[in-house]
Design an enzyme around this catalytic site. Sequence first.
Site, PDB file in Angstrom:
ATOM      1  N   GLU A  37       0.810  -1.224   0.000  1.00 24.85           N
ATOM      2  CA  GLU A  37       0.000   0.000   0.000  1.00 24.85           C
ATOM      3  C   GLU A  37       0.849   1.282   0.000  1.00 24.85           C
ATOM      4  O   GLU A  37       0.773   2.097   0.931  1.00 24.85           O
ATOM      5  CB  GLU A  37      -0.966   0.011   1.196  1.00 24.85           C
ATOM      6  CG  GLU A  37      -1.900  -1.177   1.211  1.00 24.85           C
ATOM      7  CD  GLU A  37      -2.925  -1.129   2.346  1.00 24.85           C
ATOM      8  OE1 GLU A  37      -2.836  -0.234   3.211  1.00 24.85           O
ATOM      9  OE2 GLU A  37      -3.810  -1.993   2.373  1.00 24.85           O
ATOM     10  N   GLU A  88      -5.152  -8.715   0.855  1.00 23.46           N
ATOM     11  CA  GLU A  88      -5.800  -8.333   2.117  1.00 23.46           C
ATOM     12  C   GLU A  88      -7.271  -8.095   1.849  1.00 23.46           C
ATOM     13  O   GLU A  88      -7.631  -7.457   0.853  1.00 23.46           O
ATOM     14  CB  GLU A  88      -5.245  -7.016   2.682  1.00 23.46           C
ATOM     15  CG  GLU A  88      -3.893  -7.079   3.302  1.00 23.46           C
ATOM     16  CD  GLU A  88      -3.452  -5.735   3.906  1.00 23.46           C
ATOM     17  OE1 GLU A  88      -4.322  -4.911   4.285  1.00 23.46           O
ATOM     18  OE2 GLU A  88      -2.239  -5.520   3.976  1.00 23.46           O
TER      19      GLU A  88
HETATM   20  O1  IFM Z   1      -3.912  -2.979   9.135  1.00 16.95           O
HETATM   21  C1  IFM Z   1      -3.901  -2.476   7.830  1.00 16.95           C
HETATM   22  C2  IFM Z   1      -2.732  -3.047   7.048  1.00 16.95           C
HETATM   23  O2  IFM Z   1      -1.529  -2.791   7.663  1.00 16.95           O
HETATM   24  C3  IFM Z   1      -2.705  -2.436   5.676  1.00 16.95           C
HETATM   25  N1  IFM Z   1      -3.981  -2.565   5.020  1.00 16.95           N
HETATM   26  C4  IFM Z   1      -5.154  -2.171   5.741  1.00 16.95           C
HETATM   27  C5  IFM Z   1      -5.172  -2.825   7.103  1.00 16.95           C
HETATM   28  C6  IFM Z   1      -6.417  -2.369   7.884  1.00 16.95           C
HETATM   29  O3  IFM Z   1      -6.398  -0.997   8.059  1.00 16.95           O
END
Ligand code: IFM
Length: 441
Positions: free
Chosen positions: A165, A348
């Site tokens: 990210e 994710e």
């Molecule tokens: O916890 C975070 C992660 O580190 C990166 N993506 C989003 C998740 C939730 O906010």
Amino acid sequence: MTSFTFPKDFLWGASSSSYQIEGALDVDGRGPCVWDTFAAAGKIQDGSTAAIACDHFNRWPEDVALMKQAGFNAYRFSLAWPRIIPAGSGAINAKGLDFYDRLVDGILEAGIRPMACLYHWDLPQPLEDAGGWQGREIVGPFAEFARVAAQRLGDRVKDWMMLNEPNVVAIFGYGLGDHAPGHHLGEMGMLKALHHQNLAQGAALRALAAEHSDFTLGTVINLQPCRAESDKPEDIAAAARWDAVWNRVPLDGVMRGQIPALLAEQMKDIVKPGDEEAIRFPIDLLGLNYYSRMTMKYETSHPFDVTWGDAHCERWTGMAWPVQPDGLYDLLAEFKRDYGNPAVFIAENGAAYEDVVEADGQIHDVERVAFLKDHLQAVGRAVQDGCNVKGYLCWSLLDNFEWAFGLSKRFGIVRVDYDTLTRTPKDSYRYFSEVVKSGQV
Ligand code: IFM
């Protein structure tokens, strides 16, 4: 949708990150990182720190056993740069590498495919002191870190993700100040941090390709389809602008070596000759993180004259993020249409909720079960429609340190009691495990 059966070789598992779960921040020669500094400055909303977090540094065998028991065949974790190269560049900390050595062996013994991510936000503080992602000087140290990690782990870890990210790092860390290192540098700060991460990523990808020819190389981007809140031209333009900043700079950087046309003028002094070639790389596997769409409107008090929200959504997570599983289907379908359907995996997806521990000690997290089910169905539909999706990793196995929210937001399918560090699988763990084991949703 009637039930869908995923391909036999589909990757199933969870993602995590070093800073959010490991703890042991002062152990075995780890150096300081920007999040240590940010927390010490009192910037974490609940006043907590990641000093212990889930104590995964010591308890990883239990966590790997939970993954094995759930039937996972893949696990994405990140390598803490300050554990391996404490000052960010220069001396290598053998004990830091030893930790990941043990962890990787444990993951492999459990029959799980280790997927290592190089950068999930724990930037060594000395590198930040030298300018962090605002300067191009960080490119060399990042590529060197990649090389060091691969030289030690590359005989067993074959899947390498570069960044997690980069848009969040750039926008919240350098633009708006909500995340470490906490700068309020506005639009130019965001764009510089985005571009320099793209450059560092390109250099690291090349360094890893030179190390081993059998690596699966990729990176992880959280894409959020941006749509306008209304059909007013200024809202439509705001959505296009934010799509360029949030989605296209990272995505078109690596996939196409392109700076979005909408940002070309603003980025002309940041991008040097040869950069576009340097940021493009033919990756093997792209990780997509998906949480929700972004509904955009014109708002002059914000950088890029945009703001986002979603007044019309009926379901929300405990982060006040809208629940929009259709957005995941759309994202995958649009990616297939616009980028030629290269291999992707969901790196994710998950939700924080206010979990309640019942009298019997159990956590019946019905909302998280529904969230997972709806999103897994969206992925199933996308696969059925020909999207080249190779896997689904939930966020996250464990409740963990949710950055500026500290320990107050729980994303895990396994509860962590932060007093005793006891792990308790939630109903969502059992639900997800059934999907994983049956391959059906
Ligand atoms: O916890 C975070 C992660 O580190 C990166 N993506 C989003 C998740 C939730 O906010």
